[in-house]
Design an enzyme around this catalytic site. Structure first.
Site, PDB file in Angstrom:
ATOM      1  N   HIS A  98      19.402 -44.923  -2.318  1.00 33.74           N
ATOM      2  CA  HIS A  98      17.971 -44.608  -2.245  1.00 33.74           C
ATOM      3  C   HIS A  98      17.121 -45.839  -1.909  1.00 33.74           C
ATOM      4  CE1 HIS A  98      17.904 -45.821  -6.645  1.00 33.74           C
ATOM      5  NE2 HIS A  98      16.783 -46.393  -6.220  1.00 33.74           N
ATOM      6  N   ASP A 108      24.990 -42.124  -5.193  1.00 31.37           N
ATOM      7  CA  ASP A 108      23.814 -42.883  -4.779  1.00 31.37           C
ATOM      8  C   ASP A 108      24.188 -44.321  -4.418  1.00 31.37           C
ATOM      9  OD1 ASP A 108      21.145 -43.426  -4.213  1.00 31.37           O
ATOM     10  OD2 ASP A 108      20.673 -43.974  -6.288  1.00 31.37           O
ATOM     11  N   SER A 127      17.471 -51.297  -9.086  1.00 27.20           N
ATOM     12  CA  SER A 127      18.443 -50.389  -8.476  1.00 27.20           C
ATOM     13  C   SER A 127      19.410 -51.151  -7.571  1.00 27.20           C
ATOM     14  CB  SER A 127      17.724 -49.321  -7.649  1.00 27.20           C
ATOM     15  OG  SER A 127      16.944 -48.494  -8.484  1.00 27.20           O
TER      16      SER A 127
END
Length: 311
Positions: A155, A185, A263
């Site tokens: 993402h 992801d 992230s």
């Protein structure tokens, strides 16, 4: 009858006794053997320093022996003595914390990842210090192969026209996506240029990971970093559903602080090994900031995304 006379009345000269032999006369003083005192004195003068040294050494040894005989032997060191010595040493030069050692072990392999749209004005806005600009465009990556292969979250780079990575020493490079694992992801990047001394992170399986184990999350929250936050593993094999409806499974739950920008960063154990890739935080509100629940993809899944053998 006449008695024989007791002595003679004769006037004949008595027989003279034989003359006694003369006693041997002592030789003159000049002919007596002389005592060689001069030679002894010379020898004593020649050997005086060694003799004195030997005498002093003997006296010192005797004194030391007497001191040992009079002094009681030292008491053996106890565990308390060792503990006190260690405490004293640590007070003078405290050791770095376990969190600091874990951070230093992985820091050379952590990179900043920025997804760019291609427009100069848009790119400038994305890398600004505005926290809202870092929600999806700025993240973290981990070098897993020293040829410039980097793991991050999908993402972070999905939809970006260009991706830029910044290495430990400040070296910047364009990167391209060479692999993806949407169900976890994850994205695999390859940098076009790398530093000469690039170091890949050390990874280990999560088979022996337990709730309560200490971990460090390293990344660029809101673009600030690299930053380290410490916590513990809160649980294993967790599930998470993103606001977009994506469902992730078999996650590591942890409570080290993580925010947008973390992230794709590593979750590290105290021995400096990466056990997961930070991928999400749980926040029922709209702020999207950390409230104590973060999730990471186990490194076994992350390594598989890059085609690496399982642990």
């Amino acid at each position: 009858m006449k008695k024989a006379p007791l002595y003679s009345r004769s006037r004949r000269p008595a027989v003279a006794p034989a003359p006694a032999e003369p006693a041997p006369s002592s030789p003159p003083a000049s002919s007596r053997p002389k005592l060689r005192l001069g030679r002894w004195r010379a020898a004593a003068r020649r050997h005086a320093p060694p003799l004195w040294a030997a005498l002093v050494t003997a006296l010192v040894l005797l004194g030391a022996a007497g001191q040992r005989a009079l002094s009681p032997p030292p008491a053996p060191l106890s565990q308390q003595d060792f503990d006190a010595a260690v405490r004293h040493s640590l007070e003078k030069e405290p050791l770095p914390s376990a969190y600091a050692r874990a951070y230093e072990a992985v820091r050379p392999s952590v990179v900043r990842v920025v997804g760019l749209g291609g427009d100069a004005n848009e790119d400038s806005a994305r890398v600004s210090d505005d926290p809202k600009a870092h929600t999806r465009s700025t993240g973290t990556g981990l070098v897993i192969i020293d040829n410039g292969t980097i793991l991050t979250n999908l993402h972070v780079v999905i939809g970006a026209k260009r991706v830029k990575v910044t290495f430990f020493d400040g070296h910047e490079s364009e990167a391209s996506m060479v692999g993806a694992q949407p169900e976890n992801d994850l994205a695999v990047l390859r940098a076009k240029s790398i530093p000469d001394d690039l170091v890949a992170a050390t990874m280990r399986g999560t088979g022996d990971l337990l709730p309560g184990d200490e971990v460090v999350a390293i990344g660029f929250p809101f673009g600030i970093g690299p930053s380290a936050s410490g916590g513990v593993v809160s649980g294993l094999r967790r599930q998470f559903r993103s606001p977009e409806g994506e469902r992730l499974t078999n996650l590591i739950q942890f409570d080290a602080a993580a925010n947008p920008g973390n992230s794709g960063g590593p979750l590290v154990t105290m021995d400096g090994s990466v056990v997961g890739i930070v991928t999400a935080i749980l926040n029922p509100g709209e702020q999207g900031t950390f409230i104590g629940i973060g999730f990471a993809v186990p490194i076994e899944n992350a390594a598989a995304a890059a085609g690496m053998p399982p642990f």
